[in-house]
Design a protein around this motif. Structure first.
Motif, short mmCIF file in Angstrom:
data_model
loop_
_atom_site.label_atom_id
_atom_site.label_comp_id
_atom_site.label_asym_id
_atom_site.label_seq_id
_atom_site.Cartn_x
_atom_site.Cartn_y
_atom_site.Cartn_z
N ARG A 155 42.72 91.35 71.92
CA ARG A 155 42.16 91.38 73.28
C ARG A 155 43.17 90.92 74.34
O ARG A 155 42.92 91.08 75.53
N GLY A 156 44.25 90.32 73.92
CA GLY A 156 45.23 89.83 74.88
C GLY A 156 45.01 88.36 75.18
O GLY A 156 44.25 87.66 74.49
N PRO A 157 45.67 87.82 76.24
CA PRO A 157 45.57 86.39 76.56
C PRO A 157 44.13 85.95 76.79
O PRO A 157 43.29 86.71 77.28
N LEU A 158 43.84 84.70 76.43
CA LEU A 158 42.52 84.13 76.64
C LEU A 158 42.27 83.92 78.12
O LEU A 158 43.21 83.71 78.89
N PRO A 159 41.00 83.93 78.55
CA PRO A 159 40.71 83.55 79.93
C PRO A 159 40.99 82.06 80.13
O PRO A 159 41.21 81.32 79.17
N ALA A 160 40.98 81.62 81.39
CA ALA A 160 41.34 80.23 81.71
C ALA A 160 40.47 79.22 80.95
O ALA A 160 40.95 78.16 80.54
N GLY A 161 39.22 79.54 80.76
CA GLY A 161 38.33 78.61 80.06
C GLY A 161 38.35 78.74 78.56
O GLY A 161 37.60 78.06 77.86
N GLY A 162 39.23 79.61 78.04
CA GLY A 162 39.25 79.85 76.60
C GLY A 162 38.05 80.68 76.17
O GLY A 162 37.36 81.28 76.99
N ARG A 163 37.81 80.71 74.87
CA ARG A 163 36.66 81.45 74.35
C ARG A 163 35.94 80.61 73.29
O ARG A 163 36.57 79.86 72.55
N THR A 164 34.62 80.79 73.24
CA THR A 164 33.80 80.19 72.19
C THR A 164 33.04 81.30 71.49
O THR A 164 32.39 82.12 72.14
N ILE A 165 33.14 81.34 70.18
CA ILE A 165 32.54 82.41 69.37
C ILE A 165 31.51 81.82 68.42
O ILE A 165 31.75 80.78 67.79
#
Length: 354
Positions: A155-165
């Motif tokens: 998906r490419g770089p994470l958003p500023a807040g990161g990701r939670t899965i």
């Protein structure tokens, strides 16, 4: 020599040896179904109902994190598995998937070997027919979070807040045992965090508190302990000691089947940059992402409930039944609010003493 004491000890040992084990009780009650293979069980409707209701409670525990829900089959690409370095640490636990890829002559050889094998008893059967099998491009998933990392990398770089899965999967580990808490095929429910070090560390601490809250609401005895994984080989102890020294893994331990020990039912892991570096997962600023996860052993928590509250779910404590079969969302929300209030009071008292 105290003859009476020694005699009593021997009698107690003999009685314990004759007493049905927790596994025996579960099988006799029909909660687990014996397949003839250690660590491989069927599950009854009642057992599955408890698992389903635990999943609902876990969903409410993490709902405010607005996780992205992903579900994968209990298999993953062999190349991703190889890249994960799982085989470097746990070659004895891994499970590969093989299939027949031959021609007619190979099929005939397989059938002859199979006919020969079937003349023997189960435990004595030859596995010569498997010489006609070849590795496929997939392997059994060893941990629910493993398929996530290559997907996130694409998906490419994470958003500023990161990701939670939020992920749930059957997992496989080649660890046959008579302990029902150590199954070869089992389910892991995980929340996985990808971001910078501060985000992942805060996530782990939050889930240690929330995981402890869940076990408290279920009225189970629990102990939080610094832990390490069972790394393979002569160098495994060095790696395990390093993992403990860096405080990378904590577990919630509950007595389940073995009265002499406790079983890890939840784990809280900080992988540092391990998976981020392998799959080149980047944060918004280009730094290598850190990852962490909380894992719920769904079968193990369910077994702990049967172990401590009895095999009849209708006789479980009222508050536990209300949590699982009542207004789960409200009870989880109330527990989290009580936890936050207690934390705020502790911080306030600490500030006053300073």
């Amino acid at each position: 020599m105290n003859t009476m004491t020694d005699t009593a000890a021997l009698a107690a040992a003999a009685q314990a040896a004759e007493a049905p084990s927790f596994r025996d009780e579960l099988l006799a009650a029909g909660l687990l179904i014996d397949t003839g293979e250690n660590g491989l069980y069927g599950r009854s409707q009642i057992f599955e109902d408890v698992v389903d209701r635990l999943n609902v409670a876990i969903t409410h525990l993490g709902a405010d994190q607005q996780p992205e829900l992903l579900r994968f089959p209990p298999a993953m690409r062999r190349t991703d598995f190889e890249d994960s370095e799982y085989l470097k640490s746990f070659p004895n636990l891994a499970g590969t998937i093989h299939s027949f890829c031959g021609n007619d002559m190979g099929h005939q050889r397989l059938l002859r070997a199979l006919d020969d094998a079937m003349t023997e008893r189960d435990d004595d059967r030859s596995d010569d027919w498997m010489a006609q099998q070849k590795p496929t491009r997939v392997v059994l998933t060893p941990a629910a979070c493993y398929p996530i990392y290559p997907v996130m990398a694409r998906r490419g770089p994470l958003p500023a807040g990161g990701r939670t899965i939020d992920v749930l999967s059957y997992c496989f580990r080649h660890e046959p045992s008579l302990d029902p808490g150590r199954m070869q095929m089992f389910r892991q429910r995980e929340y996985v965090r990808l971001g910078n070090a501060e985000q992942v560390m805060a996530f782990r601490q939050m889930w240690i508190e929330r995981g402890s809250l869940l076990i408290d609401l279920l009225q189970l005895p629990v102990e939080v302990d610094l832990a390490n994984d069972p790394f393979f080989g002569r160098g495994g102890k060095i790696v395990a000691d390093s993992q403990r020294a860096q405080a990378l893994k904590f577990e919630l331990l509950i007595p389940v089947a073995d009265p002499r020990g406790k079983t890890a039912c939840l784990s809280f892991n900080y992988h540092m940059e391990h998976f981020g570096a392998i799959w080149k997962i980047e944060c918004e600023d280009g730094a290598i992402a850190h990852t962490g996860c909380v894992g719920f052993g769904m079968e193990r928590i369910t077994l702990a409930l049967f172990r401590h509250h009895g095999l009849d779910v209708n006789a479980w404590p009222d508050d536990v039944r209300a949590l699982l079969w009542g207004d789960t969302q409200a009870r989880v929300a109330h527990g989290m609010e009580t936890m936050r209030t207690a934390s705020d009071d502790t911080e306030h008292d600490s500030g006053e003493r300073v």
